[in-house]
Design a protein around this motif. Sequence first.
Motif, PDB file in Angstrom:
ATOM      1  N   VAL A 680       0.838  -1.202   0.000  1.00 12.89           N
ATOM      2  CA  VAL A 680       0.000   0.000   0.000  1.00 12.89           C
ATOM      3  C   VAL A 680       0.874   1.255   0.000  1.00 12.89           C
ATOM      4  CG1 VAL A 680      -1.768   1.293   1.266  1.00 12.89           C
ATOM      5  CG2 VAL A 680      -1.883  -1.208   1.154  1.00 12.89           C
ATOM      6  N   LEU A 681       1.948   1.219   0.797  1.00  3.24           N
ATOM      7  CA  LEU A 681       2.868   2.353   0.802  1.00  3.24           C
ATOM      8  C   LEU A 681       3.444   2.583  -0.589  1.00  3.24           C
ATOM      9  CD1 LEU A 681       4.827   1.748   4.149  1.00  3.24           C
ATOM     10  CD2 LEU A 681       3.064   3.470   3.725  1.00  3.24           C
ATOM     11  N   ARG A 682       3.794   1.494  -1.263  1.00  3.10           N
ATOM     12  CA  ARG A 682       4.340   1.615  -2.613  1.00  3.10           C
ATOM     13  C   ARG A 682       3.301   2.192  -3.575  1.00  3.10           C
ATOM     14  NH1 ARG A 682       5.687  -3.832  -4.480  1.00  3.10           N
ATOM     15  NH2 ARG A 682       6.937  -3.803  -2.575  1.00  3.10           N
ATOM     16  N   ASN A 683       2.052   1.790  -3.404  1.00  6.30           N
ATOM     17  CA  ASN A 683       0.986   2.304  -4.281  1.00  6.30           C
ATOM     18  C   ASN A 683       0.801   3.811  -4.138  1.00  6.30           C
ATOM     19  OD1 ASN A 683       0.519  -0.299  -5.175  1.00  6.30           O
ATOM     20  ND2 ASN A 683      -1.180  -0.664  -3.738  1.00  6.30           N
ATOM     21  N   TYR A 684       1.110   4.333  -2.966  1.00  6.73           N
ATOM     22  CA  TYR A 684       0.987   5.773  -2.730  1.00  6.73           C
ATOM     23  C   TYR A 684       2.347   6.476  -2.812  1.00  6.73           C
ATOM     24  CZ  TYR A 684      -3.920   5.462  -1.464  1.00  6.73           C
ATOM     25  OH  TYR A 684      -5.291   5.297  -1.500  1.00  6.73           O
ATOM     26  N   ASP A 685       3.338   5.772  -3.339  1.00 14.36           N
ATOM     27  CA  ASP A 685       4.682   6.326  -3.536  1.00 14.36           C
ATOM     28  C   ASP A 685       5.255   6.831  -2.217  1.00 14.36           C
ATOM     29  OD1 ASP A 685       6.915   6.962  -5.013  1.00 14.36           O
ATOM     30  OD2 ASP A 685       6.219   8.980  -5.544  1.00 14.36           O
ATOM     31  N   LEU A 686       5.111   6.005  -1.170  1.00 16.59           N
ATOM     32  CA  LEU A 686       5.620   6.345   0.158  1.00 16.59           C
ATOM     33  C   LEU A 686       6.709   5.355   0.533  1.00 16.59           C
ATOM     34  CD1 LEU A 686       2.201   7.020   1.917  1.00 16.59           C
ATOM     35  CD2 LEU A 686       3.886   8.735   1.244  1.00 16.59           C
ATOM     36  N   LYS A 687       7.755   5.856   1.183  1.00 13.72           N
ATOM     37  CA  LYS A 687       8.900   5.000   1.479  1.00 13.72           C
ATOM     38  C   LYS A 687       9.173   4.847   2.967  1.00 13.72           C
ATOM     39  CE  LYS A 687      11.166   6.125  -2.910  1.00 13.72           C
ATOM     40  NZ  LYS A 687      12.373   6.687  -3.571  1.00 13.72           N
ATOM     41  N   GLN A 688       8.435   5.549   3.835  1.00 15.93           N
ATOM     42  CA  GLN A 688       8.654   5.386   5.270  1.00 15.93           C
ATOM     43  C   GLN A 688       7.425   4.772   5.914  1.00 15.93           C
ATOM     44  OE1 GLN A 688       9.468   9.510   6.420  1.00 15.93           O
ATOM     45  NE2 GLN A 688       7.577   9.562   7.611  1.00 15.93           N
ATOM     46  N   LYS A 689       7.642   4.042   6.978  1.00 13.79           N
ATOM     47  CA  LYS A 689       6.567   3.316   7.641  1.00 13.79           C
ATOM     48  C   LYS A 689       5.513   4.280   8.171  1.00 13.79           C
ATOM     49  CE  LYS A 689       9.321  -0.681   9.104  1.00 13.79           C
ATOM     50  NZ  LYS A 689       9.776  -1.497  10.262  1.00 13.79           N
ATOM     51  N   ALA A 690       4.285   3.791   8.185  1.00 13.71           N
ATOM     52  CA  ALA A 690       3.180   4.593   8.727  1.00 13.71           C
ATOM     53  C   ALA A 690       2.241   3.670   9.479  1.00 13.71           C
ATOM     54  CB  ALA A 690       2.431   5.321   7.618  1.00 13.71           C
ATOM     55  N   TYR A 691       1.643   4.186  10.540  1.00 13.95           N
ATOM     56  CA  TYR A 691       0.729   3.410  11.377  1.00 13.95           C
ATOM     57  C   TYR A 691      -0.611   4.138  11.425  1.00 13.95           C
ATOM     58  CZ  TYR A 691       5.214   1.429  12.670  1.00 13.95           C
ATOM     59  OH  TYR A 691       6.448   0.841  12.609  1.00 13.95           O
ATOM     60  N   VAL A 692      -1.698   3.376  11.309  1.00 17.28           N
ATOM     61  CA  VAL A 692      -3.023   3.985  11.245  1.00 17.28           C
ATOM     62  C   VAL A 692      -3.974   3.281  12.213  1.00 17.28           C
ATOM     63  CG1 VAL A 692      -2.786   4.710   8.836  1.00 17.28           C
ATOM     64  CG2 VAL A 692      -3.778   2.462   9.362  1.00 17.28           C
ATOM     65  N   PHE A 693      -5.031   3.986  12.567  1.00 17.04           N
ATOM     66  CA  PHE A 693      -6.128   3.346  13.300  1.00 17.04           C
ATOM     67  C   PHE A 693      -7.440   3.851  12.727  1.00 17.04           C
ATOM     68  CE2 PHE A 693      -5.760   7.306  15.718  1.00 17.04           C
ATOM     69  CZ  PHE A 693      -7.081   7.657  15.933  1.00 17.04           C
ATOM     70  N   GLU A 694      -8.470   3.044  12.876  1.00 19.48           N
ATOM     71  CA  GLU A 694      -9.825   3.422  12.483  1.00 19.48           C
ATOM     72  C   GLU A 694     -10.776   3.031  13.607  1.00 19.48           C
ATOM     73  OE1 GLU A 694     -10.733   3.346   7.847  1.00 19.48           O
ATOM     74  OE2 GLU A 694     -10.029   1.398   8.539  1.00 19.48           O
ATOM     75  N   LEU A 695     -11.659   3.960  13.996  1.00 18.26           N
ATOM     76  CA  LEU A 695     -12.669   3.698  15.015  1.00 18.26           C
ATOM     77  C   LEU A 695     -14.028   4.068  14.463  1.00 18.26           C
ATOM     78  CD1 LEU A 695     -10.916   5.137  18.209  1.00 18.26           C
ATOM     79  CD2 LEU A 695     -11.299   2.723  17.683  1.00 18.26           C
ATOM     80  N   ASP A 696     -15.005   3.220  14.702  1.00 15.28           N
ATOM     81  CA  ASP A 696     -16.379   3.499  14.285  1.00 15.28           C
ATOM     82  C   ASP A 696     -16.966   4.517  15.264  1.00 15.28           C
ATOM     83  OD1 ASP A 696     -19.185   3.464  13.850  1.00 15.28           O
ATOM     84  OD2 ASP A 696     -19.042   1.462  12.963  1.00 15.28           O
ATOM     85  N   PHE A 697     -17.093   5.744  14.790  1.00 14.77           N
ATOM     86  CA  PHE A 697     -17.560   6.820  15.667  1.00 14.77           C
ATOM     87  C   PHE A 697     -18.974   6.561  16.167  1.00 14.77           C
ATOM     88  CE2 PHE A 697     -19.434  11.001  16.477  1.00 14.77           C
ATOM     89  CZ  PHE A 697     -18.497  11.547  17.345  1.00 14.77           C
ATOM     90  N   ASP A 698     -19.822   6.028  15.313  1.00 17.91           N
ATOM     91  CA  ASP A 698     -21.204   5.753  15.720  1.00 17.91           C
ATOM     92  C   ASP A 698     -21.253   4.724  16.846  1.00 17.91           C
ATOM     93  OD1 ASP A 698     -22.259   7.539  13.888  1.00 17.91           O
ATOM     94  OD2 ASP A 698     -22.297   6.065  12.283  1.00 17.91           O
ATOM     95  N   LYS A 699     -20.344   3.727  16.830  1.00 21.36           N
ATOM     96  CA  LYS A 699     -20.299   2.750  17.921  1.00 21.36           C
ATOM     97  C   LYS A 699     -19.729   3.363  19.194  1.00 21.36           C
ATOM     98  CE  LYS A 699     -19.998  -1.445  15.076  1.00 21.36           C
ATOM     99  NZ  LYS A 699     -19.174  -2.637  14.726  1.00 21.36           N
ATOM    100  N   LEU A 700     -18.782   4.302  19.033  1.00 23.29           N
ATOM    101  CA  LEU A 700     -18.215   4.953  20.207  1.00 23.29           C
ATOM    102  C   LEU A 700     -19.292   5.675  21.015  1.00 23.29           C
ATOM    103  CD1 LEU A 700     -14.842   6.607  19.089  1.00 23.29           C
ATOM    104  CD2 LEU A 700     -15.162   4.747  20.712  1.00 23.29           C
TER     105      LEU A 700
END
Length: 808
Positions: A680-700
């Motif tokens: 995925v990083l390569r698909n976005y032409d990115l070369k450094q590591k990245a960390y993500v999170f996703e939270l369902d706001f409606d469930k929160l």
Amino acid sequence: MKVSLSWLKDYIPIKMDAEALAEELTMAGLEVEAVSDRYSYLDTVVVGRVIEVNPHPNANKLKLCSVDIGGRTIPVVCGAPNTKKDMLAPCALPGTHFPNGIILKKSIIRGEVSKGMLCSPIELGLGISSNGIMELKQNLAVGDKLNHALGLSDTVFEIDLTPNRPDCLSIIGTAREIAAFQKTKISYPEINLPESPDTAGDIPHFSSVTIMDTDLCPRYSARLVFDIKIEPSPFWLQDRLVSVGLKPINNIVDITNFVMMETGQPLHAFDFDRLAENRIVVRAAEEGEKFTTLDQKERLLSTGMLLICDGEKPVALAGVMGGMNSEIEDSTTKILLESAYFYPVCIRKTSKKTGLATDASHRFERGTDLGGTVKALNRAVQLISEICGGKIIHGIIDEYPKPVPERVITFSVDASNRRLGTSLSQDEIKQYLKSIEFAVEKIDDDNLRVVPPSFRVDINRFEDLTEEIARLYGYNNIETTFPIIPAEARPPSKKIELRNHIKQLMTCFGFTEAINYSFINKLSCDRLELKADDPRRRMMDVLNPITEDQSTMRISLIPGLLETMQYNISVQNRNIKLFEIGNVFFHTGQEDSRPDEVEILSGLWTGARVEAHWCSKEVSCDFYDLKGAVEELLRNLGIINTTFTNMEPDACYYTKQGYSARIIVNNNIIGLLGEIHPLVLRNYDLKQKAYVFELDFDKLIGIVPDTKSTRPTPKFPATSRDVTLIVDKDTEAMNILQMVEDLDEDIVENLHLFDLYEGSPVPAGKKSISFRITYRSATQTLEDETVNSIHREITGRLIKKFDAILPA
């Protein structure tokens, strides 16, 4: 608009100082933005005595003067023929700003130093003479500032008028307002036109006016003056114009500008001999018609604009600017003077489309006095006769085909008092309205018949009159009251409060909010490496996309965050912490149906955990940094019992296997957390590591508690014990922690993982996990034997449950 105090005094006696007058004008609705003395530039001009005059060694027409300026003598090079010993004259010192914009500097003239300048009246803006330096009376004190010595002071008010008060775009209009709050009468200029000689003839024999569009030009008045001579205006007229920021041009143009500033009615003078057929035709412009205005620019006209024409061609852009083909020249001897009313909307549109903003258009587009055209015209003709010596042609052209009826408003005193919270009597209200020249008649004990003057174009209804009463009575005199209604309020939406609270928390954690478009590239699913049968690939297309990169509705916030990361790295910003709250859109599977919208909270962290500092090195962030941020976010929201479990390989689409976790609260999955997959990083032409999170706001929203609970501060001390277990590599630490919690020991207060190790001497396929358990009793101080006994029991159960061994 600039208003000169000395000009105001021509029409009304001023009973207060400048500061008090500015305050009163502001409270009356005419906001005074600045107050200045227009003679302040004379502060650096002093009374000087010429004590010695010698020829200039290098110039026949120049003289070397020694000038006493009070306490010291300075050399001045001067070329004025009337310079003589012992005369008093204005001496400008270096730094003086002259009215023509020149700033005086110390200079060397033909090899001789000159530290000042002996000035003529025209150079100081105190006259029109330029034949020599200004000779002052001998009783003046040498060294005094010239404005003080001559008593020169004229306060100028800069007034910011609201668009609904065009009646105050004049000196007389401002004087009317002052007369109202001073309770004095205004003195209008007397207009006495000289008798026209019998040989002058009547105006219908010389000219005519035809209005072809009466909607755009309801009234057009004109007069003729012959045998005039174009020359500079007298000083008093030039001085009046300069006092309000206008530049003198010649006597005719200056008189039209003077009357405009005095009455608020713009006028225009045409060279009568240059008008084809000696007549005026007022008509609408044709689409694409061209016309050259006085600024020598050719204008492309459109329908809806209004033109003043002669018998053959346009000669002026109505209400905005005259034309080159009819302007007043030095050879002009006959003029046709125009005073008209033009439809404000037409003039405003014309001014905007042509980019021409003039003093005339500024007044016409706000509304001038429909009933004042003839009066202003006669005032100008009177001045022309006095100053230019012209011959007034008998009669006046006043085309007014559809007279506007007077505006009659019925005014209720009781209704006005209720609206304003006042208790004014009918006589008081009647007096207030009469003070601003309204015609008022009593109908009965409550109602008045009010007719506003024609120059008050903003008064049309009862509410307008109540505003006038409030203004004249004084807003500060109206007692502050509050409505007698219950102060009921609806509690704010929990969703909105939670959203704002999350934004505040994420900002406190060092994250920056990103706001991306709700549209993404159709290839985003491929870039995220979603499976071919993933339901999210059924995206909602945008019918009219802005660009190809925004052709579908987003199914995740991650593409937007990765693109934002890509942009930041491209500008050398490599340490990035972002979050975004927004809706994602899922296809329902039915055509022509609205998508399902789900609100999501997403975050991204890449680059350094902490930027390099003198006391520490830069360390890259990792999975656990972002996990800690999510844990702290949920903890601050009051959400407990949060667990992070490994994601199955098949569920890791755009996150890296082994570095991804589901976020679970009360056995419900509310989101995910992980490192972005290298593909995925390569698909976005990115070369450094990245960390993500996703939270369902409606469930929160459903799991954030509505109330907060507290517990008393412990009275007894805590003690802790560590336990280290060697378990299978695939054993999740969370499961071990959960088992300890499930044992529900009363004195176990807290436990946490503090070490994880793989490698020698730990056997292959195994890992070492170390926990710290905190024990505390709410009723007594714990003894070591009690704590050790319970700790051994917990350790034994863990060993049995997870087939663990203790380290050697």
